[in-house]
Write a protein that holds these residues in place. Structure first.
Motif, PDB file in Angstrom:
ATOM      1  N   ARG A  50      63.677   7.415  18.608  1.00  0.00           N
ATOM      2  CA  ARG A  50      64.826   7.494  19.516  1.00  0.00           C
ATOM      3  C   ARG A  50      64.439   8.154  20.837  1.00  0.00           C
ATOM      4  O   ARG A  50      64.794   7.653  21.913  1.00  0.00           O
ATOM      5  N   TYR A  51      63.702   9.247  20.767  1.00  0.00           N
ATOM      6  CA  TYR A  51      63.362   9.969  21.988  1.00  0.00           C
ATOM      7  C   TYR A  51      62.141   9.379  22.687  1.00  0.00           C
ATOM      8  O   TYR A  51      61.997   9.508  23.905  1.00  0.00           O
ATOM      9  N   MET A  52      61.265   8.734  21.947  1.00  0.00           N
ATOM     10  CA  MET A  52      60.095   8.114  22.552  1.00  0.00           C
ATOM     11  C   MET A  52      60.488   6.969  23.474  1.00  0.00           C
ATOM     12  O   MET A  52      59.909   6.784  24.553  1.00  0.00           O
ATOM     13  N   PHE A  53      61.492   6.202  23.067  1.00  0.00           N
ATOM     14  CA  PHE A  53      61.891   5.018  23.832  1.00  0.00           C
ATOM     15  C   PHE A  53      63.255   5.204  24.507  1.00  0.00           C
ATOM     16  O   PHE A  53      63.987   4.243  24.716  1.00  0.00           O
ATOM     17  N   GLN A  54      63.573   6.439  24.851  1.00  0.00           N
ATOM     18  CA  GLN A  54      64.877   6.736  25.428  1.00  0.00           C
ATOM     19  C   GLN A  54      65.104   5.993  26.739  1.00  0.00           C
ATOM     20  O   GLN A  54      66.225   5.575  27.054  1.00  0.00           O
ATOM     21  N   ASP A  55      64.060   5.803  27.516  1.00  0.00           N
ATOM     22  CA  ASP A  55      64.184   5.115  28.798  1.00  0.00           C
ATOM     23  C   ASP A  55      63.527   3.737  28.787  1.00  0.00           C
ATOM     24  O   ASP A  55      63.237   3.165  29.830  1.00  0.00           O
ATOM     25  N   GLY A  56      63.267   3.228  27.596  1.00  0.00           N
ATOM     26  CA  GLY A  56      62.666   1.902  27.492  1.00  0.00           C
ATOM     27  C   GLY A  56      61.166   1.926  27.299  1.00  0.00           C
ATOM     28  O   GLY A  56      60.630   1.193  26.476  1.00  0.00           O
ATOM     29  N   GLU A  57      60.451   2.774  28.041  1.00  0.00           N
ATOM     30  CA  GLU A  57      59.004   2.871  27.917  1.00  0.00           C
ATOM     31  C   GLU A  57      58.633   4.057  27.027  1.00  0.00           C
ATOM     32  O   GLU A  57      59.339   5.061  26.983  1.00  0.00           O
ATOM     33  N   ALA A  58      57.515   3.932  26.341  1.00  0.00           N
ATOM     34  CA  ALA A  58      57.102   4.958  25.384  1.00  0.00           C
ATOM     35  C   ALA A  58      56.738   6.260  26.083  1.00  0.00           C
ATOM     36  O   ALA A  58      55.896   6.279  26.985  1.00  0.00           O
ATOM     37  N   ASP A  59      57.371   7.346  25.678  1.00  0.00           N
ATOM     38  CA  ASP A  59      57.065   8.685  26.184  1.00  0.00           C
ATOM     39  C   ASP A  59      56.701   9.545  24.981  1.00  0.00           C
ATOM     40  O   ASP A  59      57.566  10.142  24.330  1.00  0.00           O
ATOM     41  N   ILE A  60      55.413   9.587  24.678  1.00  0.00           N
ATOM     42  CA  ILE A  60      54.941  10.282  23.474  1.00  0.00           C
ATOM     43  C   ILE A  60      55.166  11.777  23.570  1.00  0.00           C
ATOM     44  O   ILE A  60      55.536  12.427  22.580  1.00  0.00           O
ATOM     45  N   ASP A  61      54.965  12.349  24.750  1.00  0.00           N
ATOM     46  CA  ASP A  61      55.139  13.799  24.906  1.00  0.00           C
ATOM     47  C   ASP A  61      56.590  14.201  24.644  1.00  0.00           C
ATOM     48  O   ASP A  61      56.842  15.206  23.979  1.00  0.00           O
ATOM     49  N   ARG A  62      57.545  13.427  25.166  1.00  0.00           N
ATOM     50  CA  ARG A  62      58.957  13.750  24.936  1.00  0.00           C
ATOM     51  C   ARG A  62      59.289  13.648  23.445  1.00  0.00           C
ATOM     52  O   ARG A  62      60.022  14.484  22.900  1.00  0.00           O
ATOM     53  N   SER A 165      46.245  17.290  -0.045  1.00  0.00           N
ATOM     54  CA  SER A 165      46.155  15.835   0.072  1.00  0.00           C
ATOM     55  C   SER A 165      47.469  15.263   0.582  1.00  0.00           C
ATOM     56  O   SER A 165      48.539  15.833   0.396  1.00  0.00           O
ATOM     57  N   PHE A 166      47.382  14.115   1.232  1.00  0.00           N
ATOM     58  CA  PHE A 166      48.554  13.384   1.734  1.00  0.00           C
ATOM     59  C   PHE A 166      49.403  14.250   2.669  1.00  0.00           C
ATOM     60  O   PHE A 166      50.621  14.254   2.588  1.00  0.00           O
ATOM     61  N   LEU A 167      48.736  15.033   3.534  1.00  0.00           N
ATOM     62  CA  LEU A 167      49.464  15.840   4.491  1.00  0.00           C
ATOM     63  C   LEU A 167      49.991  14.964   5.621  1.00  0.00           C
ATOM     64  O   LEU A 167      49.353  14.000   6.029  1.00  0.00           O
ATOM     65  N   ILE A 168      51.168  15.317   6.113  1.00  0.00           N
ATOM     66  CA  ILE A 168      51.776  14.593   7.221  1.00  0.00           C
ATOM     67  C   ILE A 168      51.669  15.448   8.479  1.00  0.00           C
ATOM     68  O   ILE A 168      51.891  16.654   8.451  1.00  0.00           O
ATOM     69  N   HIS A 169      51.320  14.824   9.585  1.00  0.00           N
ATOM     70  CA  HIS A 169      51.206  15.507  10.857  1.00  0.00           C
ATOM     71  C   HIS A 169      52.127  14.848  11.882  1.00  0.00           C
ATOM     72  O   HIS A 169      52.464  13.674  11.757  1.00  0.00           O
ATOM     73  N   PHE A 170      52.498  15.590  12.896  1.00  0.00           N
ATOM     74  CA  PHE A 170      53.273  14.995  13.989  1.00  0.00           C
ATOM     75  C   PHE A 170      52.525  13.799  14.583  1.00  0.00           C
ATOM     76  O   PHE A 170      53.137  12.811  14.998  1.00  0.00           O
ATOM     77  N   ASP A 171      51.209  13.883  14.627  1.00  0.00           N
ATOM     78  CA  ASP A 171      50.416  12.773  15.186  1.00  0.00           C
ATOM     79  C   ASP A 171      50.608  11.498  14.372  1.00  0.00           C
ATOM     80  O   ASP A 171      50.658  10.395  14.926  1.00  0.00           O
ATOM     81  N   ASP A 172      50.720  11.635  13.047  1.00  0.00           N
ATOM     82  CA  ASP A 172      50.996  10.470  12.194  1.00  0.00           C
ATOM     83  C   ASP A 172      52.363   9.888  12.512  1.00  0.00           C
ATOM     84  O   ASP A 172      52.529   8.665  12.624  1.00  0.00           O
ATOM     85  N   ILE A 173      53.346  10.771  12.632  1.00  0.00           N
ATOM     86  CA  ILE A 173      54.716  10.347  12.915  1.00  0.00           C
ATOM     87  C   ILE A 173      54.783   9.621  14.247  1.00  0.00           C
ATOM     88  O   ILE A 173      55.413   8.558  14.372  1.00  0.00           O
ATOM     89  N   LEU A 174      54.132  10.172  15.251  1.00  0.00           N
ATOM     90  CA  LEU A 174      54.168   9.582  16.591  1.00  0.00           C
ATOM     91  C   LEU A 174      53.467   8.225  16.619  1.00  0.00           C
ATOM     92  O   LEU A 174      53.902   7.305  17.315  1.00  0.00           O
ATOM     93  N   ALA A 175      52.388   8.095  15.854  1.00  0.00           N
ATOM     94  CA  ALA A 175      51.689   6.812  15.777  1.00  0.00           C
ATOM     95  C   ALA A 175      52.578   5.749  15.134  1.00  0.00           C
ATOM     96  O   ALA A 175      52.657   4.605  15.616  1.00  0.00           O
ATOM     97  N   ASP A 176      53.270   6.132  14.059  1.00  0.00           N
ATOM     98  CA  ASP A 176      54.197   5.195  13.406  1.00  0.00           C
ATOM     99  C   ASP A 176      55.340   4.827  14.346  1.00  0.00           C
ATOM    100  O   ASP A 176      55.749   3.660  14.423  1.00  0.00           O
ATOM    101  N   ALA A 177      55.862   5.814  15.058  1.00  0.00           N
ATOM    102  CA  ALA A 177      56.973   5.568  15.979  1.00  0.00           C
ATOM    103  C   ALA A 177      56.554   4.610  17.090  1.00  0.00           C
ATOM    104  O   ALA A 177      57.308   3.701  17.469  1.00  0.00           O
ATOM    105  N   LEU A 178      55.361   4.796  17.609  1.00  0.00           N
ATOM    106  CA  LEU A 178      54.860   3.936  18.677  1.00  0.00           C
ATOM    107  C   LEU A 178      54.717   2.495  18.198  1.00  0.00           C
ATOM    108  O   LEU A 178      55.040   1.545  18.920  1.00  0.00           O
ATOM    109  N   GLU A 179      54.257   2.335  16.959  1.00  0.00           N
ATOM    110  CA  GLU A 179      54.072   0.984  16.410  1.00  0.00           C
ATOM    111  C   GLU A 179      55.403   0.309  16.097  1.00  0.00           C
ATOM    112  O   GLU A 179      55.578  -0.892  16.339  1.00  0.00           O
ATOM    113  N   GLN A 180      56.386   1.078  15.598  1.00  0.00           N
ATOM    114  CA  GLN A 180      57.659   0.489  15.180  1.00  0.00           C
ATOM    115  C   GLN A 180      58.617   0.216  16.337  1.00  0.00           C
ATOM    116  O   GLN A 180      59.514  -0.622  16.222  1.00  0.00           O
ATOM    117  N   GLY A 181      58.457   0.945  17.432  1.00  0.00           N
ATOM    118  CA  GLY A 181      59.260   0.663  18.622  1.00  0.00           C
ATOM    119  C   GLY A 181      60.665   1.244  18.579  1.00  0.00           C
ATOM    120  O   GLY A 181      60.965   2.145  17.791  1.00  0.00           O
TER     121      GLY A 181
END
Length: 272
Positions: A50-62, A165-181
């Motif tokens: 939701r926040y990555m694509f708030q303005d249409g283009e991907a904003d990973i930092d936000r 094992s199977f640790l989740i990181h913000f980087d994983d979440i952001l990568a998934d978010a970028l791919e899913q749109g």
């Protein structure tokens, strides 16, 4: 589970505790999500998208900052110094940017939700089951456990000191978010004939809407290169408001040869 916009609102909006009862006061969560943090991968990904694509283009930092705000845990003491290499967990400085996700005292949305849930159970014992009345005891250590989890989310992906094992990181979440749109409402109507067919083969003990929802989710998420779809079982439990989905319904559907599934860590893969 198909309307991602509605799902986002459930993870970031307010819950009307005045009208809540034993079926609704947890919203789109179950206790395993509050005590074991199972199922939060999907929640965090929805928030990030939701926040990555708030303005249409991907904003990973936000999106990263939004995740920090949502997860924020207030420090035990003001200006508490961090140990060497320790991640921050109190993001009160993000209140102005994300007032809906964290307040000026560092209470993130999730932290506030759990505290409100504890208070609701204690103040409304007549509105919750006897089993749930014991839950506040298990949530006594929530703050410290969640603080450790938020630190873990921020450990660099290739850190040599990472344990478990199977640790989740913000980087994983952001990568998934970028791919899913961007978030979408993917819900759709089945034909009356197909709906009746699914109802007719639904095993006794399973609500028809369970099989219908599973079928629609499968059609929406199936990729061309595989017949399997990943099913976030814990999140479906929360959606239906009962752990019977993962513990009973899936097994009954499997015995009826309607789906194939094996579950672990709150997820499974399935196909019709």
């Amino acid at each position: 589970m198909l309307n991602e916009i509605e799902e986002f609102n459930a993870y970031t909006g307010s819950i009307d505790y005045k009208t809540a009862d034993k079926h609704t006061y947890l919203g789109r969560f179950i206790f395993d999500m509050l005590t074991k943090f199972i199922g939060l991968t999907r929640v965090l990904t929805i928030v990030a998208r939701r926040y990555m694509f708030q303005d249409g283009e991907a904003d990973i930092d936000r999106a990263r900052q939004a995740l920090r705000a949502w997860c924020s845990v207030p420090n035990k003491k003001a200006n508490q110094p961090k140990r060497n290499g320790q991640s921050e967990t109190d993001y009160r400085h993000l209140h102005e940017q994300f007032p809906e996700l964290v307040d000026s005292n560092g209470n993130g949305w999730f932290y506030t939700f759990v505290q409100n849930t504890i208070k609701f159970i204690k103040d409304n014992r007549d509105k919750v089951s006897k089993y749930d009345q014991k839950k506040p005891n298990k949530l006594k250590v929530f703050a410290s456990a969640w603080r450790k989890k938020v630190m873990q989310y921020q450990v660099p992906l290739y850190s040599s000191k990472t344990q478990g094992s199977f640790l989740i990181h913000f980087d994983d979440i952001l990568a998934d978010a970028l791919e899913q749109g961007e978030l979408q409402n993917k819900d759709f109507e089945l034909s009356p004939e197909l709906t009746e067919q699914l109802i007719s083969v639904t095993p006794k003990g399973v609500k028809p809407e369970v099989l219908i929802t599973l079928y629609k989710y499968y059609i929406t998420n199936k990729q061309d290169n595989t017949d399997w779809v990943i099913l976030p079982v814990t999140n479906f439990d929360a959606y239906f408001g009962t752990t019977a989905f993962g513990r009973r319904y899936l097994q009954l559907l499997k015995k009826a040869n309607l789906i194939e599934t094996e579950m672990g860590y709150g997820v499974c893969r399935y196909k019709f």
